[in-house]
Scaffold this motif. Structure first.
Motif, PDB file in Angstrom:
ATOM      1  N   LEU A  11       0.844  -1.208   0.000  1.00  0.00           N
ATOM      2  CA  LEU A  11       0.000   0.000   0.000  1.00  0.00           C
ATOM      3  C   LEU A  11       0.874   1.250   0.000  1.00  0.00           C
ATOM      4  CD1 LEU A  11      -2.909  -0.870   2.434  1.00  0.00           C
ATOM      5  CD2 LEU A  11      -3.081  -0.322   0.022  1.00  0.00           C
ATOM      6  N   THR A  12       1.905   1.199   0.851  1.00  0.00           N
ATOM      7  CA  THR A  12       2.810   2.341   0.947  1.00  0.00           C
ATOM      8  C   THR A  12       3.481   2.581  -0.405  1.00  0.00           C
ATOM      9  OG1 THR A  12       3.207   1.641   3.201  1.00  0.00           O
ATOM     10  CG2 THR A  12       4.674   3.320   2.319  1.00  0.00           C
ATOM     11  N   ALA A  13       3.912   1.466  -1.048  1.00  0.00           N
ATOM     12  CA  ALA A  13       4.593   1.579  -2.338  1.00  0.00           C
ATOM     13  C   ALA A  13       3.659   2.203  -3.368  1.00  0.00           C
ATOM     14  CB  ALA A  13       5.047   0.200  -2.796  1.00  0.00           C
ATOM     15  N   VAL A  14       2.427   1.693  -3.411  1.00  0.00           N
ATOM     16  CA  VAL A  14       1.443   2.224  -4.360  1.00  0.00           C
ATOM     17  C   VAL A  14       1.203   3.703  -4.078  1.00  0.00           C
ATOM     18  CG1 VAL A  14      -0.989   2.134  -5.018  1.00  0.00           C
ATOM     19  CG2 VAL A  14       0.320   0.028  -4.835  1.00  0.00           C
ATOM     20  N   ASN A  15       1.059   3.982  -2.805  1.00  0.00           N
ATOM     21  CA  ASN A  15       0.816   5.362  -2.385  1.00  0.00           C
ATOM     22  C   ASN A  15       1.955   6.275  -2.823  1.00  0.00           C
ATOM     23  OD1 ASN A  15      -0.435   7.494  -1.077  1.00  0.00           O
ATOM     24  ND2 ASN A  15       0.589   7.046   0.854  1.00  0.00           N
ATOM     25  N   PHE A  16       3.200   5.771  -2.582  1.00  0.00           N
ATOM     26  CA  PHE A  16       4.361   6.570  -2.960  1.00  0.00           C
ATOM     27  C   PHE A  16       4.455   6.718  -4.477  1.00  0.00           C
ATOM     28  CE2 PHE A  16       5.809   6.268   1.374  1.00  0.00           C
ATOM     29  CZ  PHE A  16       6.424   7.493   1.522  1.00  0.00           C
ATOM     30  N   TYR A  17       4.118   5.597  -5.186  1.00  0.00           N
ATOM     31  CA  TYR A  17       4.179   5.646  -6.634  1.00  0.00           C
ATOM     32  C   TYR A  17       3.221   6.714  -7.164  1.00  0.00           C
ATOM     33  CZ  TYR A  17       3.630   4.354 -11.502  1.00  0.00           C
ATOM     34  OH  TYR A  17       3.562   4.390 -12.866  1.00  0.00           O
ATOM     35  N   LEU A  18       1.988   6.675  -6.620  1.00  0.00           N
ATOM     36  CA  LEU A  18       0.987   7.651  -7.067  1.00  0.00           C
ATOM     37  C   LEU A  18       1.445   9.072  -6.755  1.00  0.00           C
ATOM     38  CD1 LEU A  18      -2.295   5.812  -6.044  1.00  0.00           C
ATOM     39  CD2 LEU A  18      -1.381   6.123  -8.346  1.00  0.00           C
ATOM     40  N   ARG A  19       1.992   9.220  -5.555  1.00  0.00           N
ATOM     41  CA  ARG A  19       2.471  10.554  -5.166  1.00  0.00           C
ATOM     42  C   ARG A  19       3.612  11.009  -6.045  1.00  0.00           C
ATOM     43  NH1 ARG A  19       2.609  11.532   1.272  1.00  0.00           N
ATOM     44  NH2 ARG A  19       0.492  10.888   1.720  1.00  0.00           N
ATOM     45  N   TRP A  20       4.491  10.008  -6.367  1.00  0.00           N
ATOM     46  CA  TRP A  20       5.651  10.329  -7.205  1.00  0.00           C
ATOM     47  C   TRP A  20       5.193  10.787  -8.581  1.00  0.00           C
ATOM     48  CZ3 TRP A  20       7.272   7.452 -11.577  1.00  0.00           C
ATOM     49  CH2 TRP A  20       8.458   7.912 -12.149  1.00  0.00           C
ATOM     50  N   GLN A  21       4.174  10.022  -9.105  1.00  0.00           N
ATOM     51  CA  GLN A  21       3.641  10.400 -10.419  1.00  0.00           C
ATOM     52  C   GLN A  21       3.058  11.801 -10.377  1.00  0.00           C
ATOM     53  OE1 GLN A  21       0.891   7.517 -12.015  1.00  0.00           O
ATOM     54  NE2 GLN A  21       2.470   6.986 -13.473  1.00  0.00           N
ATOM     55  N   GLU A  22       2.317  12.034  -9.325  1.00  0.00           N
ATOM     56  CA  GLU A  22       1.710  13.358  -9.121  1.00  0.00           C
ATOM     57  C   GLU A  22       2.800  14.434  -9.126  1.00  0.00           C
ATOM     58  OE1 GLU A  22      -0.728  14.415  -5.482  1.00  0.00           O
ATOM     59  OE2 GLU A  22      -1.707  12.581  -6.172  1.00  0.00           O
ATOM     60  N   ALA A  23       3.858  14.123  -8.344  1.00  0.00           N
ATOM     61  CA  ALA A  23       4.954  15.081  -8.201  1.00  0.00           C
ATOM     62  C   ALA A  23       5.658  15.292  -9.538  1.00  0.00           C
ATOM     63  CB  ALA A  23       5.942  14.574  -7.156  1.00  0.00           C
ATOM     64  N   ALA A  24       5.834  14.153 -10.288  1.00  0.00           N
ATOM     65  CA  ALA A  24       6.514  14.247 -11.582  1.00  0.00           C
ATOM     66  C   ALA A  24       5.706  15.115 -12.543  1.00  0.00           C
ATOM     67  CB  ALA A  24       6.715  12.840 -12.155  1.00  0.00           C
ATOM     68  N   THR A  25       4.385  14.869 -12.554  1.00  0.00           N
ATOM     69  CA  THR A  25       3.497  15.656 -13.413  1.00  0.00           C
ATOM     70  C   THR A  25       3.581  17.137 -13.043  1.00  0.00           C
ATOM     71  OG1 THR A  25       2.034  13.760 -13.413  1.00  0.00           O
ATOM     72  CG2 THR A  25       1.120  15.808 -14.257  1.00  0.00           C
ATOM     73  N   LEU A  26       3.537  17.348 -11.741  1.00  0.00           N
ATOM     74  CA  LEU A  26       3.595  18.726 -11.243  1.00  0.00           C
ATOM     75  C   LEU A  26       4.921  19.365 -11.639  1.00  0.00           C
ATOM     76  CD1 LEU A  26       2.041  20.763  -9.477  1.00  0.00           C
ATOM     77  CD2 LEU A  26       3.337  19.911  -7.532  1.00  0.00           C
ATOM     78  N   ALA A  27       6.009  18.585 -11.470  1.00  0.00           N
ATOM     79  CA  ALA A  27       7.331  19.096 -11.804  1.00  0.00           C
ATOM     80  C   ALA A  27       7.405  19.459 -13.277  1.00  0.00           C
ATOM     81  CB  ALA A  27       8.395  18.070 -11.450  1.00  0.00           C
ATOM     82  N   ASN A  28       6.845  18.555 -14.133  1.00  0.00           N
ATOM     83  CA  ASN A  28       6.859  18.819 -15.574  1.00  0.00           C
ATOM     84  C   ASN A  28       6.099  20.085 -15.915  1.00  0.00           C
ATOM     85  OD1 ASN A  28       8.451  16.739 -16.407  1.00  0.00           O
ATOM     86  ND2 ASN A  28       6.755  15.307 -16.715  1.00  0.00           N
ATOM     87  N   SER A  29       4.921  20.223 -15.305  1.00  0.00           N
ATOM     88  CA  SER A  29       4.111  21.399 -15.629  1.00  0.00           C
ATOM     89  C   SER A  29       4.788  22.665 -15.104  1.00  0.00           C
ATOM     90  CB  SER A  29       2.697  21.245 -15.063  1.00  0.00           C
ATOM     91  OG  SER A  29       2.725  21.323 -13.673  1.00  0.00           O
ATOM     92  N   LEU A  30       5.442  22.504 -13.922  1.00  0.00           N
ATOM     93  CA  LEU A  30       6.157  23.654 -13.370  1.00  0.00           C
ATOM     94  C   LEU A  30       7.335  24.047 -14.267  1.00  0.00           C
ATOM     95  CD1 LEU A  30       6.201  22.874  -9.555  1.00  0.00           C
ATOM     96  CD2 LEU A  30       4.979  24.731 -10.707  1.00  0.00           C
ATOM     97  N   LEU A  31       8.000  22.996 -14.798  1.00  0.00           N
ATOM     98  CA  LEU A  31       9.153  23.224 -15.667  1.00  0.00           C
ATOM     99  C   LEU A  31       8.706  23.969 -16.926  1.00  0.00           C
ATOM    100  CD1 LEU A  31      12.139  22.423 -15.432  1.00  0.00           C
ATOM    101  CD2 LEU A  31      11.651  20.532 -16.992  1.00  0.00           C
ATOM    102  N   ALA A  32       7.579  23.463 -17.500  1.00  0.00           N
ATOM    103  CA  ALA A  32       7.051  24.101 -18.708  1.00  0.00           C
ATOM    104  C   ALA A  32       6.681  25.554 -18.419  1.00  0.00           C
ATOM    105  CB  ALA A  32       5.833  23.324 -19.202  1.00  0.00           C
ATOM    106  N   GLU A  33       6.057  25.705 -17.272  1.00  0.00           N
ATOM    107  CA  GLU A  33       5.627  27.051 -16.870  1.00  0.00           C
ATOM    108  C   GLU A  33       6.843  27.970 -16.710  1.00  0.00           C
ATOM    109  OE1 GLU A  33       2.964  28.678 -13.232  1.00  0.00           O
ATOM    110  OE2 GLU A  33       2.513  26.655 -13.931  1.00  0.00           O
ATOM    111  N   LYS A  34       7.882  27.352 -16.095  1.00  0.00           N
ATOM    112  CA  LYS A  34       9.103  28.117 -15.845  1.00  0.00           C
ATOM    113  C   LYS A  34       9.733  28.559 -17.172  1.00  0.00           C
ATOM    114  CE  LYS A  34      13.744  27.870 -14.262  1.00  0.00           C
ATOM    115  NZ  LYS A  34      14.870  27.007 -14.570  1.00  0.00           N
ATOM    116  N   THR A  35       9.782  27.590 -18.122  1.00  0.00           N
ATOM    117  CA  THR A  35      10.356  27.900 -19.439  1.00  0.00           C
ATOM    118  C   THR A  35       9.583  29.025 -20.100  1.00  0.00           C
ATOM    119  OG1 THR A  35      10.813  25.540 -19.583  1.00  0.00           O
ATOM    120  CG2 THR A  35      11.120  26.829 -21.590  1.00  0.00           C
ATOM    121  N   GLN A  36       8.255  28.898 -20.008  1.00  0.00           N
ATOM    122  CA  GLN A  36       7.399  29.912 -20.630  1.00  0.00           C
ATOM    123  C   GLN A  36       7.616  31.278 -19.971  1.00  0.00           C
ATOM    124  OE1 GLN A  36       3.261  28.809 -20.608  1.00  0.00           O
ATOM    125  NE2 GLN A  36       2.663  30.838 -21.411  1.00  0.00           N
TER     126      GLN A  36
END
Lengths: 181, 265
Positions: free
Chosen positions: B112-137
């Protein structure tokens, strides 16, 4: 008596949990009743002592299997004592019958039914029983005869043994159980 | 036979006293199992006979007590190697069960913890990507703004100099939307150009600035759009400035058909 062993259920629990110290409590509480029954069955003191010892060892060994739903601990202990004595009596009779090859292996009724009425309570109780009720009770309960043997011994039908036994015990029940506080 | 008739027959009394043959005993036991009232009657008889037996109580010889307890102790001692082994086995089974249950629980928890972390990591990765794009823009926007700001400050710096003169070049009839600004310093002869709005030229065309000196248009340089302030050719003398669209590289004389903006001093 240790303060923990106040009532029967505490004794039962200790017995089931194989707590050896409970045996001293059981002895102090019930040895006299058990010994009295055994003595009544076998009459011989030395044999009665050996049988009491045997009965207590049985109690210890069977203690884990004792089930409170099958009756009171006290009743069970008296039963163990009585059965130990009756078993002894029966095996002795059996041996004697092989040795002597006699059909009548019982001592005469008059000899056997000699209730030592030295206990006031017991005297009162026995006074309420009719002689023929006492007789049946003695043969069955203290001498361990089967109903056929008792019928033969007394020269009465099987049905009469049953009804006498029943009425005797009903009288006892009235005095011993119903009038108990 | 009804249970009531069975109870009153006297057979139970004989059963309790052990006076029945084994066949009849089995019958009583079967009845007791089927009918609770029969069982209750049996227990009642047992208690009565127990009390009756106890009436015969006699104290055993005092020495018997220790003898009995010693024999029990001996039996209990014999039991000892067996009893703990059984209980140890029970305990180990119990512990094994507990351990299995615990490891299953632990596994589920970690899954459960692994799944939870995976989901959070994905969330964080998505957020990071969007932040990166935003930053570039944002960086790009910042660069544009910086460029504009520096243009503005350059323009301001030039305008602020008292020697500079501003010439507003206005759109002609054909190109009313077009406009540009020339800052000219007659003393230093410097000419700067800012294009505000000019139509995008074709690939083989280029805009050309002209300085009108004593009625004659003189080449002030070709330029491309989108460059901010442009340093053009120096002129110490001029009465007007104009922009025409010429072929790429510029022309020696302006094509007046393609005059877009003009401003006089």
């Amino acid at each position: 008596m240790p303060p923990g062993f106040v009532d029967e259920s505490a004794l039962v629990l200790a017995l089931q949990q194989r707590k050896e110290e409970v045996m001293a409590t059981l002895y102090d509480r019930y040895a006299a009743a058990m010994y009295g029954v055994i003595k009544k069955v076998v009459t011989d003191e030395a044999i009665a002592e050996d049988l009491l010892q045997e009965a207590f060892v049985k109690v210890w060994k069977a203690g884990a299997q004792y089930d409170a739903s099958k009756g009171r601990l006290f009743t069970w202990l008296i039963n163990v004592a009585r059965n130990t004595a009756i078993d002894y009596l029966r095996s002795k009779r059996h041996k004697e019958s092989i040795q002597t090859d006699e059909l009548d292996v019982y001592s005469p009724v008059t000899e056997r039914v000699t209730t030592a009425v030295d206990h006031i309570g017991l005297k009162d109780v026995l006074a309420t029983l009719k002689p023929e009720q006492q007789e049946v009770l003695d043969l069955l309960y203290f001498n361990g005869l089967t109903q056929e043997q008792a019928a033969e011994e007394l020269g009465i039908p099987l049905g009469t043994v049953k009804t006498r036994a029943r009425t005797a015990i009903q009288v006892l029940r009235k005095i011993l159980i119903d009038k108990k506080p | 036979m009804t249970p009531e008739a069975y109870i009153s027959s006297g057979i139970l009394e004989l059963y309790v006293m052990g006076s029945l043959e084994s066949e009849e005993m089995a019958e009583v036991e079967a009845m007791a199992q089927r009918h609770p009232e029969v069982l209750a009657a049996i227990n009642d008889i047992r208690d009565t006979l127990g009390e009756f037996g106890a009436l015969h109580a006699q104290s055993p010889p005092p020495a018997l007590r220790s003898k009995v307890l010693e024999s029990i102790a001996a039996v209990a001692a014999e039991e000892l190697p067996v009893v703990p082994m059984i209980s140890k086995a029970e305990i180990s089974v119990k512990y094994a069960r507990v351990a299995i249950a615990a490891s299953i629980a632990l596994f589920l928890l970690s899954a459960l913890t692994a799944v939870n972390f995976y989901l959070r990591w994905q969330e964080a990765a998505t957020l990071a990507n969007s932040l990166l794009a935003e930053k570039t823009q944002l960086a790009a926007e910042r660069d544009v703004l910086q460029a504009r700001a520096s243009e503005s400050s350059e323009l301001l710096a030039l305008i602020a100099q008292p020697d500079f003169r501003l010439v507003n070049l206005k759109g002609t009839e054909k190109h009313p939307e077009a406009s540009a600004l020339v800052a000219w310093n007659p003393g230093s002869a410097e000419v700067y150009l800012w294009v505000n709005d000019l139509p995008q030229p074709a690939a083989d065309e280029q805009y050309q600035l002209w300085a009108i000196v004593d009625g004659q248009p003189q080449d002030a340089g070709v330029f491309d759009l989108g460059q901010g302030s442009l340093k053009m050719k120096d002129f110490g003398k001029a009465q007007a400035f104009a922009i025409t669209l010429e072929r790429k590289g510029g022309s020696p004389t302006p094509n007046l058909e393609q005059l877009h903006v003009i401003g006089t001093l």
